[in-house]
Scaffold this motif. Structure first.
Motif, PDB file in Angstrom:
ATOM      1  N   ALA A  62      37.097 -13.305  77.186  1.00  0.00           N
ATOM      2  CA  ALA A  62      37.628 -14.106  78.267  1.00  0.00           C
ATOM      3  C   ALA A  62      38.671 -14.684  77.994  1.00  0.00           C
ATOM      4  O   ALA A  62      38.951 -15.239  76.691  1.00  0.00           O
ATOM      5  CB  ALA A  62      36.406 -14.843  78.825  1.00  0.00           C
ATOM      6  N   LYS A  63      39.797 -15.055  78.810  1.00  0.00           N
ATOM      7  CA  LYS A  63      40.782 -15.988  78.601  1.00  0.00           C
ATOM      8  C   LYS A  63      40.773 -16.940  79.640  1.00  0.00           C
ATOM      9  O   LYS A  63      40.939 -17.019  80.829  1.00  0.00           O
ATOM     10  CB  LYS A  63      42.205 -14.893  79.087  1.00  0.00           C
ATOM     11  N   ILE A  64      40.340 -18.218  78.855  1.00  0.00           N
ATOM     12  CA  ILE A  64      40.206 -19.674  79.560  1.00  0.00           C
ATOM     13  C   ILE A  64      40.854 -20.697  79.024  1.00  0.00           C
ATOM     14  O   ILE A  64      40.795 -20.711  77.712  1.00  0.00           O
ATOM     15  CB  ILE A  64      38.522 -19.737  79.630  1.00  0.00           C
ATOM     16  N   GLU A  65      41.384 -21.225  79.744  1.00  0.00           N
ATOM     17  CA  GLU A  65      42.247 -22.648  79.216  1.00  0.00           C
ATOM     18  C   GLU A  65      41.614 -23.711  79.710  1.00  0.00           C
ATOM     19  O   GLU A  65      41.147 -23.792  81.046  1.00  0.00           O
ATOM     20  CB  GLU A  65      43.813 -22.486  79.750  1.00  0.00           C
ATOM     21  N   GLY A  66      41.805 -24.987  79.170  1.00  0.00           N
ATOM     22  CA  GLY A  66      41.360 -26.247  79.702  1.00  0.00           C
ATOM     23  C   GLY A  66      39.784 -26.525  79.197  1.00  0.00           C
ATOM     24  O   GLY A  66      39.340 -27.236  79.802  1.00  0.00           O
ATOM     25  N   GLU A  67      39.440 -25.801  77.993  1.00  0.00           N
ATOM     26  CA  GLU A  67      38.125 -26.183  77.486  1.00  0.00           C
ATOM     27  C   GLU A  67      37.879 -27.855  77.550  1.00  0.00           C
ATOM     28  O   GLU A  67      38.861 -28.656  76.928  1.00  0.00           O
ATOM     29  CB  GLU A  67      37.909 -25.877  76.188  1.00  0.00           C
ATOM     30  N   GLY A  68      36.937 -28.396  77.987  1.00  0.00           N
ATOM     31  CA  GLY A  68      36.364 -29.718  77.963  1.00  0.00           C
ATOM     32  C   GLY A  68      37.430 -30.629  78.862  1.00  0.00           C
ATOM     33  O   GLY A  68      37.117 -31.890  79.158  1.00  0.00           O
ATOM     34  N   THR A  69      37.978 -30.031  79.975  1.00  0.00           N
ATOM     35  CA  THR A  69      38.480 -30.944  80.794  1.00  0.00           C
ATOM     36  C   THR A  69      38.112 -30.361  82.216  1.00  0.00           C
ATOM     37  O   THR A  69      37.166 -29.323  82.400  1.00  0.00           O
ATOM     38  CB  THR A  69      40.100 -30.528  80.916  1.00  0.00           C
ATOM     39  N   ASP A  70      38.535 -31.171  83.200  1.00  0.00           N
ATOM     40  CA  ASP A  70      37.948 -30.920  84.656  1.00  0.00           C
ATOM     41  C   ASP A  70      38.885 -29.860  85.597  1.00  0.00           C
ATOM     42  O   ASP A  70      38.723 -29.764  86.466  1.00  0.00           O
ATOM     43  CB  ASP A  70      37.827 -32.142  85.381  1.00  0.00           C
ATOM     44  N   ARG A  71      39.925 -29.070  84.511  1.00  0.00           N
ATOM     45  CA  ARG A  71      40.782 -28.154  85.109  1.00  0.00           C
ATOM     46  C   ARG A  71      40.544 -26.934  84.453  1.00  0.00           C
ATOM     47  O   ARG A  71      41.240 -26.960  83.136  1.00  0.00           O
ATOM     48  CB  ARG A  71      42.093 -28.465  85.245  1.00  0.00           C
ATOM     49  N   LEU A  72      39.959 -25.786  84.852  1.00  0.00           N
ATOM     50  CA  LEU A  72      39.762 -24.797  83.999  1.00  0.00           C
ATOM     51  C   LEU A  72      40.528 -23.641  84.548  1.00  0.00           C
ATOM     52  O   LEU A  72      40.536 -23.452  85.708  1.00  0.00           O
ATOM     53  CB  LEU A  72      38.254 -24.453  83.852  1.00  0.00           C
ATOM     54  N   VAL A  73      41.206 -22.920  83.821  1.00  0.00           N
ATOM     55  CA  VAL A  73      42.098 -21.926  84.206  1.00  0.00           C
ATOM     56  C   VAL A  73      41.799 -20.623  83.610  1.00  0.00           C
ATOM     57  O   VAL A  73      41.450 -20.343  82.284  1.00  0.00           O
ATOM     58  CB  VAL A  73      43.572 -22.047  83.921  1.00  0.00           C
ATOM     59  N   ILE A  74      41.321 -19.779  84.483  1.00  0.00           N
ATOM     60  CA  ILE A  74      40.722 -18.477  83.956  1.00  0.00           C
ATOM     61  C   ILE A  74      41.472 -17.089  84.125  1.00  0.00           C
ATOM     62  O   ILE A  74      41.716 -16.801  85.536  1.00  0.00           O
ATOM     63  CB  ILE A  74      39.147 -18.148  84.493  1.00  0.00           C
ATOM     64  N   GLN A  75      41.822 -16.610  83.345  1.00  0.00           N
ATOM     65  CA  GLN A  75      42.636 -15.140  83.661  1.00  0.00           C
ATOM     66  C   GLN A  75      41.644 -14.137  83.542  1.00  0.00           C
ATOM     67  O   GLN A  75      41.181 -14.036  82.394  1.00  0.00           O
ATOM     68  CB  GLN A  75      43.759 -14.999  82.701  1.00  0.00           C
ATOM     69  N   GLY A  76      41.361 -13.428  84.493  1.00  0.00           N
ATOM     70  CA  GLY A  76      40.327 -12.390  84.578  1.00  0.00           C
ATOM     71  C   GLY A  76      40.630 -11.171  83.832  1.00  0.00           C
ATOM     72  O   GLY A  76      41.890 -10.884  83.417  1.00  0.00           O
ATOM     73  N   VAL A  77      39.723 -10.530  82.952  1.00  0.00           N
ATOM     74  CA  VAL A  77      39.992  -9.474  82.219  1.00  0.00           C
ATOM     75  C   VAL A  77      39.178  -8.069  82.647  1.00  0.00           C
ATOM     76  O   VAL A  77      38.272  -8.583  83.476  1.00  0.00           O
ATOM     77  CB  VAL A  77      39.483  -9.661  80.560  1.00  0.00           C
ATOM     78  N   ASP A  78      39.570  -7.025  82.252  1.00  0.00           N
ATOM     79  CA  ASP A  78      38.710  -5.931  82.760  1.00  0.00           C
ATOM     80  C   ASP A  78      37.270  -5.528  82.352  1.00  0.00           C
ATOM     81  O   ASP A  78      36.329  -5.307  82.829  1.00  0.00           O
ATOM     82  CB  ASP A  78      39.394  -4.577  82.575  1.00  0.00           C
ATOM     83  N   ASN A  79      37.175  -6.258  81.003  1.00  0.00           N
ATOM     84  CA  ASN A  79      35.951  -5.876  80.098  1.00  0.00           C
ATOM     85  C   ASN A  79      35.707  -7.166  79.409  1.00  0.00           C
ATOM     86  O   ASN A  79      36.369  -7.605  78.681  1.00  0.00           O
ATOM     87  CB  ASN A  79      35.700  -4.314  79.347  1.00  0.00           C
ATOM     88  N   LEU A  80      34.258  -7.433  79.134  1.00  0.00           N
ATOM     89  CA  LEU A  80      33.958  -8.232  78.035  1.00  0.00           C
ATOM     90  C   LEU A  80      33.020  -7.548  77.098  1.00  0.00           C
ATOM     91  O   LEU A  80      32.483  -6.630  77.326  1.00  0.00           O
ATOM     92  CB  LEU A  80      33.195  -9.616  78.626  1.00  0.00           C
ATOM     93  N   HIS A  81      33.091  -8.115  75.972  1.00  0.00           N
ATOM     94  CA  HIS A  81      32.163  -7.292  74.963  1.00  0.00           C
ATOM     95  C   HIS A  81      31.158  -8.185  74.436  1.00  0.00           C
ATOM     96  O   HIS A  81      31.076  -9.496  74.607  1.00  0.00           O
ATOM     97  CB  HIS A  81      32.921  -6.886  73.729  1.00  0.00           C
ATOM     98  N   GLY A  82      30.361  -7.642  73.593  1.00  0.00           N
ATOM     99  CA  GLY A  82      29.051  -8.415  72.967  1.00  0.00           C
ATOM    100  C   GLY A  82      29.639  -9.227  71.945  1.00  0.00           C
ATOM    101  O   GLY A  82      30.476  -9.222  71.514  1.00  0.00           O
ATOM    102  N   THR A  83      28.546 -10.120  71.507  1.00  0.00           N
ATOM    103  CA  THR A  83      28.954 -11.042  70.370  1.00  0.00           C
ATOM    104  C   THR A  83      27.889 -11.553  70.215  1.00  0.00           C
ATOM    105  O   THR A  83      26.594 -11.699  70.357  1.00  0.00           O
ATOM    106  CB  THR A  83      30.252 -12.026  70.792  1.00  0.00           C
ATOM    107  N   HIS A  84      27.785 -12.510  68.871  1.00  0.00           N
ATOM    108  CA  HIS A  84      26.810 -13.542  68.429  1.00  0.00           C
ATOM    109  C   HIS A  84      27.051 -14.971  68.494  1.00  0.00           C
ATOM    110  O   HIS A  84      28.159 -15.134  68.382  1.00  0.00           O
ATOM    111  CB  HIS A  84      26.358 -13.210  67.001  1.00  0.00           C
ATOM    112  N   TYR A  85      26.237 -15.699  69.281  1.00  0.00           N
ATOM    113  CA  TYR A  85      26.599 -16.818  69.484  1.00  0.00           C
ATOM    114  C   TYR A  85      25.598 -18.009  69.168  1.00  0.00           C
ATOM    115  O   TYR A  85      24.481 -17.897  69.592  1.00  0.00           O
ATOM    116  CB  TYR A  85      27.156 -17.377  70.853  1.00  0.00           C
TER     117      TYR A  85
END
Ligand code: EPZ
Length: 429
Positions: free
Chosen positions: A213-236
């Motif tokens: 995903a494309k997200i800006e503003g981590e940790g703030t009260d204004r998050l800007v998310i640029q939508g993408v076509d697909n997301l993939h798997g991961t380990h977290y």
């Protein structure tokens, strides 16, 4: 129904390893619905809410395996892999969502991925009415059509979700999470203003970015998310549970003991630690946590007011009130997040606490000591506040309705017993 019996009055000494955060793990698990690939989460707490959410995700068509074993096979593993390659059912039924509101978080991801969702309204709960209006209006602004029928939110977005500028009326953790997930797969850019900044939101932002995903503003009260076509798997790896951390920190202070908390971070609960220092506690930060003690002196009365992060967390209000019942002096505790989160007051009073509630504030006048009694509570944090009070009280306290504790605290009695608490679970068939 199981109970917990405590014989209080022992200063706790020892070390407690903090589990992964329930309230972070739940939305992270829901994010598995956003991709056809496998999402693996480690440091997962072994608590009842996690099992309930696994059941919900599996009935949507996902498959789940805990530490390589079937998730429903009773493994107490701490790593969970979820694969939602095919979503076969878009309904989140009342029976699950009424038990665990986090179930309603599937609405955003299902709408974004499949274009429809039928999700039960969670209904009220012990701490307040807890409406869903912010979730609904945010998704509507992104192009969803949502009707409420028969207790369900019937949502559709046949042409997919599109980016929108959303300004929340009030800070909501759940609505921010739901819309973050929906916006990650929407067409175009979404802006979330007055977004929640809780560390669990940051954990979700980091996971989503790791999934593509494309997200800006981590940790703030204004998050800007640029939508993408697909997301993939991961380990977290799920973040440490800040509320479990704060709860055991208060266990050290209320019993006049010293506990080292590991696998956690003081920074996550700075507002709680600041209040505890004011009461007279000492804190020494370590490489993977901190040591908290109150080996001498009385507990000073300190006022707190719950606020969105980084303010004092509502999920630590009941525990702090338990501490203030034995303070030297008085404390005013003000709850601003939920309208009905003082259900622990009459139960603390059964142990001898002196508390007067006026609207959203409770005036706690410290007493010399509490005396054990049978008690019960109606939600997770209220229940654990009774455990803390029981640890400090003279004599025996029996806490009934332990299933509330099992929703959110992993091996509570084991962790406390390892620090010298006289605590046991009584199984009642
Ligand atoms: C999350 O609940 C937590 N749950 C809660 O923890 C926590 O108390 C709460 O955030 C606040 O920090 C999970 O993360 C699973 P909100 P959530 O939406 O998301 C109002 C615990 O003990 N509101 O931030 O449901 C709402 O009524 C639990 O572990 C609306 O008015 O909380 C409340 O007054 C309990 N409309 C306030 O916002 C909406 O659409 C904050 O709620 C949504 C919320």
């Amino acid at each position: 129904m199981d109970s917990i019996r405590i014989r209080g009055g022992k200063p706790l000494q020892g070390k407690i390893e903090i589990s992964g955060a329930k309230n972070a793990a739940l939305p992270l698990m829901v994010a598995s619905l956003l991709t056809e690939e496998t999402l693996t989460l480690s440091n997962l707490p072994h608590v009842a809410d996690i099992s309930t959410l696994i059941t919900l995700l599996c009935q949507h068509g996902a498959t789940a395996a805990m530490n390589g074993q079937s998730a429903n096979g009773g493994s107490d593993g701490r790593s969970l892999s979820i694969n939602a390659k095919s979503i076969t059912n878009t309904e989140a039924p009342y029976d699950i969502v009424r038990k665990m509101r986090a179930g309603a978080l599937v609405m955003g991801p299902l709408l974004a991925r499949i274009g429809k969702a039928r999700v039960s309204l969670p209904g009220g709960c012990a701490i307040g009415t807890r409406p869903m209006n912010l979730h609904i209006s945010g998704l509507e602004q992104m192009g969803a059509k949502i009707a409420i029928t028969g207790g369900y939110m019937e949502a559709e977005a046949p042409e997919g979700l599109k980016g929108a500028e959303i300004r929340f009326e009030t800070v909501s953790v759940g609505a921010t999470e739901n819309l973050l997930m929906a916006a990650s797969l929407a067409k175009g850019t979404t802006t979330l203003e007055i977004a929640a900044k809780e560390p669990e939101i940051t954990d979700l932002v980091r996971l989503l970015c790791q999934m593509g995903a494309k997200i800006e503003g981590e940790g703030t009260d204004r998050l800007v998310i640029q939508g993408v076509d697909n997301l993939h798997g991961t380990h977290y790896r799920v973040m440490p549970d800040r509320i479990e951390t704060g709860t055991y920190a208060i266990a050290a202070v209320i019993t006049g003991g010293k506990i080292e908390l590991t696998n956690t971070e003081a920074e996550l609960i700075r507002a709680v630690l600041d209040a505890l220092i004011e009461t007279g506690a000492e804190i020494e930060e370590t490489e993977n946590g901190f040591i908290i003690s109150r080996e001498n002196g009385t507990i000073r009365g300190v006022d707190i007011m719950t606020l969105p992060y980084p303010g004092y967390p509502t999920d630590m209000q009941a525990q702090f009130m338990a501490l203030m019942t034995v303070a030297d002096g008085a404390a005013m505790i003000t709850e601003t997040i939920f309208e009905n989160r003082f259900m622990h007051v009459p139960e603390l009073a059964r142990l001898g606490a002196n508390i007067t509630v006026h609207g959203h504030s409770a005036l706690v006048r410290g007493v010399d000591h509490l005396v054990g009694a049978p008690v019960m509570a109606t939600d997770l944090r209220a229940s654990v506040s009774l455990v803390l009070a029981g640890l400090a009280a003279e004599g025996e306290t029996v806490i009934n309705r332990v299933y509330h504790l099992d929703r959110g605290y992993e091996r509570l009695e084991e962790k406390l017993a390892a620090c010298g608490a006289d605590i046991e679970r009584i199984h009642v068939s």
